[in-house]
Design a protein around this motif. Structure first.
Motif, PDB file in Angstrom:
ATOM      1  N   PHE A  41      51.999  15.769  47.156  1.00 12.86           N
ATOM      2  CA  PHE A  41      52.733  14.925  48.030  1.00 12.86           C
ATOM      3  C   PHE A  41      51.449  14.784  48.980  1.00 12.86           C
ATOM      4  O   PHE A  41      51.361  13.533  50.030  1.00 12.86           O
ATOM      5  N   VAL A  64      54.492   4.647  58.096  1.00 12.04           N
ATOM      6  CA  VAL A  64      55.909   4.413  57.613  1.00 12.04           C
ATOM      7  C   VAL A  64      55.911   5.307  56.367  1.00 12.04           C
ATOM      8  O   VAL A  64      56.256   6.131  56.367  1.00 12.04           O
ATOM      9  N   VAL A  65      55.430   4.806  55.205  1.00 17.74           N
ATOM     10  CA  VAL A  65      55.389   5.468  54.636  1.00 17.74           C
ATOM     11  C   VAL A  65      54.963   6.929  54.316  1.00 17.74           C
ATOM     12  O   VAL A  65      55.681   7.541  53.573  1.00 17.74           O
ATOM     13  N   PHE A  68      58.218   8.882  55.537  1.00 19.23           N
ATOM     14  CA  PHE A  68      58.919   8.639  54.188  1.00 19.23           C
ATOM     15  C   PHE A  68      58.639   9.658  53.118  1.00 19.23           C
ATOM     16  O   PHE A  68      59.485  10.686  52.851  1.00 19.23           O
ATOM     17  N   THR A  69      57.896   9.473  53.372  1.00 20.93           N
ATOM     18  CA  THR A  69      56.993  10.523  51.520  1.00 20.93           C
ATOM     19  C   THR A  69      57.227  12.008  52.539  1.00 20.93           C
ATOM     20  O   THR A  69      58.262  12.983  51.312  1.00 20.93           O
ATOM     21  N   VAL A  72      61.629  12.488  52.160  1.00 18.69           N
ATOM     22  CA  VAL A  72      61.557  12.393  50.353  1.00 18.69           C
ATOM     23  C   VAL A  72      61.208  13.943  49.678  1.00 18.69           C
ATOM     24  O   VAL A  72      61.872  14.418  49.004  1.00 18.69           O
ATOM     25  N   GLU A  76      63.605  16.602  48.114  1.00 22.84           N
ATOM     26  CA  GLU A  76      63.631  17.156  47.000  1.00 22.84           C
ATOM     27  C   GLU A  76      63.525  18.714  46.806  1.00 22.84           C
ATOM     28  O   GLU A  76      64.020  19.271  46.193  1.00 22.84           O
ATOM     29  N   VAL A  79      66.908  20.606  46.881  1.00 20.17           N
ATOM     30  CA  VAL A  79      67.289  20.621  45.718  1.00 20.17           C
ATOM     31  C   VAL A  79      66.091  21.968  44.944  1.00 20.17           C
ATOM     32  O   VAL A  79      66.932  22.210  44.312  1.00 20.17           O
ATOM     33  N   ALA A  80      65.246  21.953  45.310  1.00 18.15           N
ATOM     34  CA  ALA A  80      64.501  21.996  43.684  1.00 18.15           C
ATOM     35  C   ALA A  80      64.250  24.196  44.629  1.00 18.15           C
ATOM     36  O   ALA A  80      64.772  24.533  43.622  1.00 18.15           O
TER      37      ALA A  80
ATOM     38  N   LEU B 133      57.315   1.162  49.086  1.00 19.08           N
ATOM     39  CA  LEU B 133      58.018   2.055  49.996  1.00 19.08           C
ATOM     40  C   LEU B 133      59.828   1.730  49.355  1.00 19.08           C
ATOM     41  O   LEU B 133      60.224   3.239  49.506  1.00 19.08           O
ATOM     42  N   VAL B 167      63.156  18.556  37.655  1.00 11.02           N
ATOM     43  CA  VAL B 167      62.712  18.679  39.690  1.00 11.02           C
ATOM     44  C   VAL B 167      61.455  19.220  39.367  1.00 11.02           C
ATOM     45  O   VAL B 167      61.000  18.296  40.366  1.00 11.02           O
TER      46      VAL B 167
END
Lengths: 104, 491
Positions: A41, A64-65, A68-69, A72, A76, A79-80, B133, B167
């Motif tokens: 990532f 901006v992307v 956001f990455t 996110v 993730e 949760v992982a 996006l 995951v």
């Protein structure tokens, strides 16, 4: 050729991405695998901000992307890690080689 | 910077109203469950009413609003309507089929429905996203909640393992997809699909050759979607996750999440990647052929019914993508119709597995032996869904296969269609084996059992969908075709 340009950033990100892929394939510890995914990532983020700086300096789409990455990827990872904890409770270990209750 | 415009502001938010509505109630259901204010049966009923409300809102938006919102990042066109209906139908059937499963959970029963609704919000946003996006965020919203749902049976080792595998593979696929998106952004300077298409046209069409960067970007995005769609060779996670996850979630994964990814795929490749079709169309043809061969061949040797259905759904995605090589409105129509037929057949098949496992505690194919005596209704429904998956007339599955093959033949992909027909015969073999076991058992098994009422309703609705789509496809095909024509640019 003067200083550091777009191509250097892209090479860096490609290298980081490949390290991530390599780590993901070779790591036997679930946390190590997750860290490798984070590397992938972050490689993408380097690409994004480099393109934003050199290709579209007038707009901030790339940054901006990237923001956001990051967000996110954090969600993730949360949760992982929860799932890794669950695996630990079942297996008393997080070695991905041993988590093969179901065959491939 | 455009000045603030109140009318535009209202129009934008009206377009996204179904998602907002669903999101609000998903928060309420989850919040109430976290605070322990509800019991799970209320949450379930509430979730179903929420989806019905969302459907109504979506219909209202479809009638009153039209076109793009939020500066062209979000669109409520006819394709979005088609896929939103598919997704909401999938969600509602999943929620109804989950009742028994949820009642056996030890804790966190209400949140289960909340998670399903959050995932549905992501899927609905995904089919409307026309900007990379937005698409990515929607995709993540739908998959991160699915990670949680896959591992929901906390006391079950298999479920935890399914969660971990999902995951990890989900994270990798997101990273790969995003890397492709980043390179595409670098090459075209934008993340809006329509502009990407124009840029590719402008920069590369004149020269006649495509730069390796563009090919890399499109293939990375294709691989990312391949993971999400469980397309061979990116399908390794699917059988384990499908087997380990709670069965309603397996059904949800295989139906709604695939439909959403398929819609996003159509937008990215039919609109954004359309000028660069030379790069990706052969790759898709090869992947589709591989998925059909690998999926069907591996399904034959499975002994667990969920694993068999997992491999069969790998093959089904292969069939759907046969329609993608056509790259015209008819191709998009055939894919959408296939997704709809697949929704009812696959959902029905998994609900049959739920009903069977609830009473017998088994998911082995051999235990289905003699089911026609023990529960004639269940056996009948299961046979119907399997025949639809196999593509036997008069079910929807037959027409769906016919449409995708017809679309591919028009463009001269005869070899791909031949692979498809040959693998369909193989598929018929393993579906028919299950049916033969149910109706002509080698030894008699005793013990009849009833099917839970909500499951019977879900089965009946799915069966109705399979038969209606198969016998009178005209209105639905016309509806989808109009949608496809509105979004596929003329070639």
């Amino acid at each position: 050729m003067e200083g550091i340009g777009l191509i250097h950033y892209l090479t860096l990100s490609a290298v980081v991405f490949c390290i991530g892929v390599f780590g993901m394939l070779t790591r036997r510890n679930a946390i190590g695998v997750l860290m490798s995914i984070e590397l992938m990532f972050n490689a993408v983020n380097i690409t994004l901000v480099a393109f934003a700086r050199y290709v579209t300096p007038a707009t901030i789409t790339g940054q901006v992307v990237a923001i956001f990455t990051i967000a996110v990827a954090a969600a993730e990872a949360t949760v992982a890690l929860a799932i890794v904890l669950l695996i630990y409770q079942h297996h008393r270990g997080i070695d991905v080689d041993r988590i093969n209750f179901m065959k491939w | 910077m455009t000045p603030f415009n109140l009318t535009q502001f209202y129009a934008d938010w009206a377009t996204i109203l179904p998602e907002c509505f669903l999101l609000l109630w998903a928060c309420v259901i989850t919040g109430a469950a976290v605070m322990g204010r509800t019991d799970e049966s209320k949450s379930g009923t509430f979730a179903i009413w929420t989806i019905i409300g969302t459907l109504a809102t979506a219909v209202w938006v479809a009638v009153t609003q039209d076109g793009a919102a939020f500066g062209g990042t979000f669109v409520f066109d006819r394709l979005a309507v088609v896929f939103k209906e598919i997704i909401l139908a999938g969600v509602i059937l999943t929620a109804a089929a989950s009742v028994g499963t949820v009642s056996r959970l030890r804790a966190h029963r209400g949140e289960y429905y909340g998670m399903i609704l959050f995932s549905a919000v992501g899927m609905m946003l995904m089919v409307s996203a026309t900007e990379l996006l937005t698409l990515y965020i929607a995709l993540e919203l739908s998959t991160v909640t699915l990670f949680v749902l896959a591992a929901y049976h906390k006391t079950n080792r298999k479920s935890a393992e399914a969660g971990l595998k999902y995951v990890i593979l989900g994270g990798i696929s997101s990273a790969i997809l995003l890397y492709g998106v980043a390179i595409l952004y670098g090459l075209t300077g934008t993340t809006e699909l329509a502009k990407i298409s124009q840029e590719i046209q402008r920069q590369f069409m004149g020269s006649g050759s495509f730069p390796p960067g563009l090919a890399l970007a499109l293939l990375l995005i294709l691989a990312g979607f391949g993971f999400k769609l469980a397309l061979a060779p990116f399908h390794m996670w699917a059988p384990d996750v499908y087997e380990g996850a709670p069965t309603p979630i397996t059904a949800f994964l295989s139906v709604a999440s695939k439909a959403a990814a398929l819609a996003a795929f159509l937008r990215v490749f039919f609109v954004g990647g359309q000028p660069a079709q030379l790069i990706w169309i052969q790759a898709i043809a090869a992947l589709a052929a591989l998925a059909m061969i690998v999926g069907n061949a591996t399904a034959i040797v499975q002994t667990n019914i969920k694993r068999m259905l997992a491999y069969s759904s790998v093959a089904q995605i292969g069939y759907m993508l046969v329609g993608a090589v056509a790259l015209d409105p008819w191709g998009a129509t055939s894919i959408s119709y296939y997704a709809m037929a697949y929704l009812f057949a696959n959902m029905g098949a998994f609900v049959c597995v739920i009903a069977f496992a609830e009473r017998t505690g088994s998911e082995e194919i051999s235990d289905f032996s003699g089911l026609s005596r023990r529960s004639p209704i269940l056996a009948g429904f299961f046979a119907l869904f399997l025949l639809s998956l196999a593509g036997v007339p008069p079910t929807a599955g037959f027409l769906a296969k016919y449409y995708v093959f017809a679309a591919a033949i028009q463009k001269g992909y005869l070899w791909l269609v031949l692979v498809g027909v040959a693998t369909s015969v193989v598929a018929l073999y393993y579906y028919a084996t299950v049916i033969m076991k149910m109706y002509f058992p080698s030894e008699q098994t005793e013990g009849g059992f009833p099917v839970a009422r909500t499951l019977t309703i879900v089965l009946a609705v799915s069966a109705l969908g399979v038969l209606l789509l198969g016998i009178i496809p005209g209105p639905v095909v016309d509806w989808i075709k109009a949608a496809a024509q509105s979004f596929v640019p003329p070639t």
